[in-house]
Design a protein around this motif. Structure first.
Motif, PDB file in Angstrom:
ATOM      1  N   ILE A  46     -38.466 -48.520 -15.023  1.00 56.21           N
ATOM      2  CA  ILE A  46     -38.860 -48.392 -13.619  1.00 56.21           C
ATOM      3  C   ILE A  46     -37.630 -48.352 -12.720  1.00 56.21           C
TER       4      ILE A  46
ATOM      5  N   LEU B  70     -42.146 -42.645 -17.595  1.00 58.22           N
ATOM      6  CA  LEU B  70     -42.720 -43.975 -17.786  1.00 58.22           C
ATOM      7  C   LEU B  70     -43.633 -44.007 -19.008  1.00 58.22           C
ATOM      8  N   GLY B  71     -44.386 -42.940 -19.224  1.00 60.15           N
ATOM      9  CA  GLY B  71     -45.226 -42.875 -20.426  1.00 60.15           C
ATOM     10  C   GLY B  71     -44.393 -42.876 -21.697  1.00 60.15           C
ATOM     11  N   THR B  72     -43.279 -42.126 -21.665  1.00 57.12           N
ATOM     12  CA  THR B  72     -42.385 -42.120 -22.826  1.00 57.12           C
ATOM     13  C   THR B  72     -41.761 -43.490 -23.040  1.00 57.12           C
TER      14      THR B  72
ATOM     15  N   VAL C 149     -36.210 -44.918 -13.159  1.00 58.61           N
ATOM     16  CA  VAL C 149     -37.052 -43.907 -12.514  1.00 58.61           C
ATOM     17  C   VAL C 149     -36.844 -43.926 -11.005  1.00 58.61           C
TER      18      VAL C 149
ATOM     19  N   THR D  86     -37.486 -33.337 -13.223  1.00 58.40           N
ATOM     20  CA  THR D  86     -37.872 -32.800 -11.919  1.00 58.40           C
ATOM     21  C   THR D  86     -37.379 -31.368 -11.759  1.00 58.40           C
TER      22      THR D  86
ATOM     23  N   TRP E 200     -43.644 -36.928  -8.877  1.00 58.15           N
ATOM     24  CA  TRP E 200     -44.604 -37.872  -9.436  1.00 58.15           C
ATOM     25  C   TRP E 200     -44.864 -37.568 -10.912  1.00 58.15           C
ATOM     26  N   GLN E 201     -45.007 -36.315 -11.257  1.00 55.25           N
ATOM     27  CA  GLN E 201     -45.248 -35.951 -12.651  1.00 55.25           C
ATOM     28  C   GLN E 201     -44.054 -36.295 -13.535  1.00 55.25           C
TER      29      GLN E 201
ATOM     30  N   VAL F 287     -35.284 -38.344 -15.398  1.00 57.71           N
ATOM     31  CA  VAL F 287     -36.187 -37.996 -14.292  1.00 57.71           C
ATOM     32  C   VAL F 287     -35.614 -36.825 -13.489  1.00 57.71           C
TER      33      VAL F 287
ATOM     34  N   ALA G  50     -41.845 -38.667 -13.007  1.00 55.73           N
ATOM     35  CA  ALA G  50     -41.806 -40.122 -13.146  1.00 55.73           C
ATOM     36  C   ALA G  50     -42.857 -40.612 -14.140  1.00 55.73           C
ATOM     37  N   CYS G  51     -44.059 -40.031 -14.086  1.00 54.90           N
ATOM     38  CA  CYS G  51     -45.121 -40.445 -15.007  1.00 54.90           C
ATOM     39  C   CYS G  51     -44.774 -40.101 -16.453  1.00 54.90           C
ATOM     40  N   VAL G  52     -44.178 -38.935 -16.671  1.00 56.52           N
ATOM     41  CA  VAL G  52     -43.797 -38.550 -18.037  1.00 56.52           C
ATOM     42  C   VAL G  52     -42.758 -39.519 -18.588  1.00 56.52           C
TER      43      VAL G  52
END
Length: 494
Positions: free
Chosen positions: A428, A468-470, A431, A114, A461-462, A110, A464-466
């Motif tokens: 999580i 978590l999606g991975t 992250v 970032t 936010w982007q 992360v 973290a989303c990447v």
């Protein structure tokens, strides 16, 4: 312990060898993408010292992460291990350390994502900055005139007029400009100035401005907008009154509530031969040294009125810009021929489309953004592999438990959800730590960013989303395998 350490050493050696091979393949690509500003770029390569360093890092990895599992395995009681029917992840020795490593891996991913996002957004906003001129369709070149033949103002102006007419007659050429210091070329010249009629200032308080000598067509060739007054004309000669043009930032600073037109400037050592220069026009601000710089104070004077003291600087580096409707590169050959025809002793250098100078000005930032993106992608891949490995190991260890759950009525969807939840919990946690680390550490990169804050919420936010999606994808693969366990096969095996 010896057996497990040998296995760890073999894995580390294989990884180090593969890393060195990948580095040898990637370095040529890296060198092609690197800007000229990178120092000693020709010395970059894989040499014995690098290989030794990689080997030591691999041994350190074995010492840190291979010895502890070996110690845990050596302490296992043989009878208990034989009786065990397949412990769960929670009961497996070293489970807590594995979870911690995965969380740390996700947090670092992360952090790097970032940083990559911040650099990418900064570069994108830098590319949208108004340069104050239009580089499209412009060919730029630098000429060095022989000092013995051009030691007086008159030969310089005659040469400029002769070459300007020759270049202007080329097919497709719209305007031909001359300037002493081209924007974003790395050349500059500053001079102190005072405004006539105002109280004298102390030497330490005297302001300075970027000093530019241009021909009348320069502003048209560069598409620099005229804000007020007029541009230079053919009537602005050495024998007429000295005139000057200032940029908008200088006008706003020194004439905030009035028009600068008609004011007189004293230009220090570069003052025109006729004395003070009258301001006859105001033009837009131009990015001269850096694209991310604040507007400087710019003073333009006509080529025909250049001071004798400034002449050696002008002769050594006279910049020409040729605007055409077609590709700038197509003009290179006819422009060189025109220069040779005007004076074969004049040296031509740094001929290139003006857009290349703009690209070079942002090359280092583009390279930093590219490197940050590569490291961010590598971190995401490592985090995904780590999460996948831990969850796959958990599924293997808990195969008997999963089989019993399904034998007592658990549905595949429930098993799938159970395994994915376990992996996402680790992700999580990582992250959350990574976001906190980003808030603290990305401030160190604030001076490298443009037009975006170091703690940009959207970028966090982007990232973290990447991640978590991975992580979800990495968990879904072993979870699908767990959901497909046949309870009858498992129980028969037991």
């Amino acid at each position: 312990m010896r057996q497990l350490l040998v296995e760890s050493c073999l894995i580390a050696a294989a990884g180090a060898a593969l890393g060195v091979l990948v580095a040898r393949w990637c370095i040529p690509l890296l060198l092609r993408l690197s800007p000229e500003q990178v120092p000693d770029v020709g010395t970059i390569g894989v040499d014995p010292r690098v290989v030794l360093f990689v080997g030591l890092i691999s041994l350190l990895a074995v010492a840190l992460f291979g010895s502890w599992p070996a110690v845990l395995a050596s302490r296992s009681a043989p009878a208990a291990a034989i009786k065990a029917a397949g412990p769960s992840l929670a009961g497996t020795p070293g489970a807590g350390l594995r979870k911690l490593l995965i969380a740390v891996e996700a947090g670092l991913a992360v952090l790097l994502l970032t940083a990559a996002g911040l650099f990418a957004k900064s570069f994108a906003r830098l590319a949208q900055v108004d340069l104050g001129f239009d580089p499209r369709g412009v060919l730029a070149m630098r000429l060095s005139l022989p000092s013995r033949a051009y030691s007086a103002p008159e030969p310089v102006t005659v040469f400029a007029q002769r070459l300007g007419l020759a270049l202007g007659s080329l097919p497709g050429v719209d305007a031909v400009g001359v300037i002493s210091s081209l924007p974003l070329s790395g050349t500059w010249a500053a001079d102190d100035f005072t405004i006539a009629g105002r109280p004298p200032l102390k030497t330490s308080e005297t302001p300075s401005a970027q000093y530019r000598v241009v021909n009348p067509a320069y502003f048209q060739a560069m598409a620099v907008p005229l804000v007020a007054g007029r541009v230079f004309g053919e009537g602005d000669r050495l024998e007429t009154r000295p005139v000057a043009i200032v940029n908008k930032a200088m006008a706003a600073r020194f004439w905030p509530h009035a028009s600068p037109l008609g004011a007189h400037l004293k230009l220090g050592g570069y003052a025109p031969a006729g004395g003070d220069a009258e301001v006859v026009g105001v033009v837009g601000d131009v990015k001269h040294l850096q694209i991310d710089e604040e507007p400087t104070y710019d003073v333009y004077v006509p080529l025909r009125q250049a001071s004798t003291g400034y002449l050696p600087y002008l002769v050594n580096g006279m910049w020409w810009v040729v605007r055409s409707a077609g590709r700038p590169g197509a003009l290179a050959a006819p422009v060189r021929a025109a220069v040779r025809a005007a004076d074969p002793d004049v040296a031509t250098s740094r001929m290139a489309p003006l857009s290349r100078f703009v690209g070079d000005a942002v090359a280092l930032r583009r390279f930093n953004a590219w490197l940050a993106g590569v490291f961010g992608a590598a971190a995401v891949l490592l985090a995904a592999l780590g999460i996948y490995g831990v969850i796959a190991f958990s599924v293997t260890q808990r195969q008997r438990e999963i089989g019993l759950r399904m034998a007592f009525g658990a549905r595949p969807a429930g098993i799938l959800r159970l395994v994915i939840t376990q992996g996402l919990t680790l992700a999580i946690a990582g992250v959350a730590g990574g976001v906190l680390a980003s808030l603290l550490l990305t401030r160190l990169t604030a001076r490298l960013l443009y037009g975006i804050g170091a703690n940009d919420a959207a970028t966090l936010w982007q990232a973290a989303c990447v991640l978590l999606g991975t992580a979800l994808l990495a968990c879904w693969l072993p979870a699908r395998r767990a959901a497909s366990v046949d309870p009858m096969v498992t129980l028969r095996h037991e």
